[in-house]
Design a protein around this motif. Structure first.
Motif, short mmCIF file in Angstrom:
data_model
loop_
_atom_site.label_atom_id
_atom_site.label_comp_id
_atom_site.label_asym_id
_atom_site.label_seq_id
_atom_site.Cartn_x
_atom_site.Cartn_y
_atom_site.Cartn_z
N ASP A 48 0.86 -1.19 0.00
CA ASP A 48 0.00 0.00 0.00
C ASP A 48 0.89 1.24 0.00
O ASP A 48 1.78 1.36 0.85
N PHE A 49 0.65 2.16 -0.94
CA PHE A 49 1.35 3.44 -0.96
C PHE A 49 0.34 4.53 -0.59
O PHE A 49 -0.68 4.69 -1.26
N GLN A 50 0.64 5.25 0.49
CA GLN A 50 -0.26 6.29 0.97
C GLN A 50 0.24 7.67 0.55
O GLN A 50 1.36 8.06 0.89
N GLU A 51 -0.59 8.39 -0.18
CA GLU A 51 -0.23 9.75 -0.60
C GLU A 51 -0.20 10.66 0.63
O GLU A 51 -1.04 10.55 1.52
N VAL A 52 0.78 11.57 0.69
CA VAL A 52 0.91 12.45 1.84
C VAL A 52 0.87 13.91 1.40
O VAL A 52 1.26 14.26 0.28
N ASP A 53 0.41 14.75 2.33
CA ASP A 53 0.44 16.20 2.15
C ASP A 53 1.63 16.70 2.95
O ASP A 53 1.67 16.56 4.19
N MET A 54 2.62 17.24 2.28
CA MET A 54 3.86 17.63 2.94
C MET A 54 3.65 18.73 3.99
O MET A 54 4.53 18.97 4.82
N ALA A 55 2.50 19.38 3.97
CA ALA A 55 2.23 20.46 4.94
C ALA A 55 1.40 19.98 6.12
O ALA A 55 1.10 20.76 7.02
N LYS A 56 1.02 18.69 6.13
CA LYS A 56 0.19 18.18 7.21
C LYS A 56 0.90 17.05 7.95
O LYS A 56 1.55 16.21 7.34
N LYS A 57 0.73 17.04 9.28
CA LYS A 57 1.34 15.99 10.09
C LYS A 57 0.61 14.67 9.90
O LYS A 57 -0.58 14.64 9.60
N LEU A 58 1.34 13.58 10.09
CA LEU A 58 0.76 12.25 9.98
C LEU A 58 1.33 11.37 11.07
O LEU A 58 2.34 11.70 11.70
N LYS A 59 0.67 10.24 11.30
CA LYS A 59 1.13 9.30 12.31
C LYS A 59 1.81 8.11 11.65
O LYS A 59 1.29 7.55 10.69
N VAL A 60 2.98 7.76 12.18
CA VAL A 60 3.74 6.63 11.63
C VAL A 60 4.40 5.86 12.77
O VAL A 60 4.62 6.40 13.86
N GLU A 61 4.70 4.58 12.51
CA GLU A 61 5.44 3.76 13.45
C GLU A 61 6.93 3.86 13.13
O GLU A 61 7.34 3.66 11.99
N VAL A 62 7.72 4.17 14.17
CA VAL A 62 9.17 4.32 13.99
C VAL A 62 9.89 3.29 14.85
O VAL A 62 9.54 3.11 16.03
N PRO A 63 10.89 2.59 14.31
CA PRO A 63 11.63 1.59 15.10
C PRO A 63 12.39 2.23 16.26
O PRO A 63 12.86 3.36 16.17
N ILE A 64 12.49 1.48 17.37
CA ILE A 64 13.29 1.90 18.52
C ILE A 64 14.62 1.16 18.46
O ILE A 64 14.65 -0.07 18.37
N ASP A 65 15.71 1.89 18.50
CA ASP A 65 17.05 1.32 18.37
C ASP A 65 17.77 1.38 19.72
O ASP A 65 18.11 2.47 20.20
N LEU A 66 17.97 0.22 20.36
CA LEU A 66 18.67 0.18 21.64
C LEU A 66 20.17 0.34 21.42
O LEU A 66 20.76 -0.37 20.59
N VAL A 67 20.77 1.25 22.18
CA VAL A 67 22.20 1.56 22.02
C VAL A 67 22.94 1.17 23.29
O VAL A 67 22.60 1.62 24.39
N GLY A 68 23.98 0.34 23.16
CA GLY A 68 24.79 -0.06 24.30
C GLY A 68 24.30 -1.35 24.94
O GLY A 68 23.31 -1.96 24.51
N GLU A 69 25.01 -1.75 26.00
CA GLU A 69 24.65 -2.94 26.77
C GLU A 69 24.39 -2.53 28.21
O GLU A 69 25.21 -1.85 28.83
#
Length: 212
Positions: free
Chosen positions: A89-110
């Motif tokens: 699925d390709f969703q068209e976006v309006d560059m002037a409007k905010k949208l909701k997206v899922e972003v990966p969480i990257d754990l850094v270090g031990e």
């Protein structure tokens, strides 16, 4: 801007879709506020290369027929057995409007607590954020080096880029270090060595079936 070329398709028969996949073409759909649902297909190699270079949340300039749309990749369906992409699925976006997206969480270090024997527990591997299309982060880094047993990182602790808002509550736990689980042997019944075992006579009453 990253460009992906697509081809409109009118025939949606299963035989046509199957033939596309055989030719390494991925059936897809593009849609948005100004674009009605339109069936297309894209070259599998081109799509995979683009995802490796820019990631799933990048803004893509999708060229299909005479149309040109700025889109993000929405749902990606995969064959559970072959692990191949079967639809996008390709969703068209309006560059002037905010949208909701899922972003990966990257754990850094031990985590220090893990070195001490603790167990690292991840409650969330992604986080939903709201921002402008050109501000979508590739990932959210979370430094865990200083975490000790019993420590946690919550949404309110994250250092989000400017203009990026989390859609989770601030007290939502992202990752924590738990105390190690102690393994104990099940208790064995205590036997009094000085006590004679009780012998039950089957003739004393009901409740015990003894083969004769």
């Amino acid at each position: 801007m990253n460009t992906l070329i697509a081809t409109p398709r009118k025939d949606k028969k299963k035989s046509v879709v199957k033939a596309l996949r055989t030719e390494k073409k991925i059936p897809a759909v593009v849609y948005g506020k100004t674009t009605p649902n339109t069936s297309i297909h894209v070259d599998e190699n081109d799509f995979m290369q683009l995802m490796r270079e820019v990631g799933k949340n990048a803004i893509v300039n999708l060229m299909w027929g005479e149309a040109n749309s700025k889109v993000i990749v929405g749902e990606v369906q995969k064959d559970p057995i072959k692990n191949e992409i079967v639809h996008i699925d390709f969703q068209e976006v309006d560059m002037a409007k905010k949208l909701k997206v899922e972003v990966p969480i990257d754990l850094v270090g031990e985590a220090e607590g893990v070195k001490e024997g603790g167990l690292l527990q991840r409650q969330h591997r992604t986080i939903e954020v709201r921002c402008l299309p050109d501000s979508i982060p590739e990932s959210i880094p979370v430094e865990i080096h200083s975490l000790k047993i019993g420590d946690s990182v919550m949404v309110g602790d994250l250092q989000l880029p400017q203009g990026v808002e989390s859609q989770l509550e601030p007290d939502t736990v992202i990752v924590s270090v738990l105390a190690p689980t102690l393994q104990t042997d099940p208790e064995e019944p205590q036997i009094d060595e000085g006590q004679e075992p009780e012998i039950i006579n089957p003739d004393d009453g009901p409740g015990i079936d003894v083969a004769r």
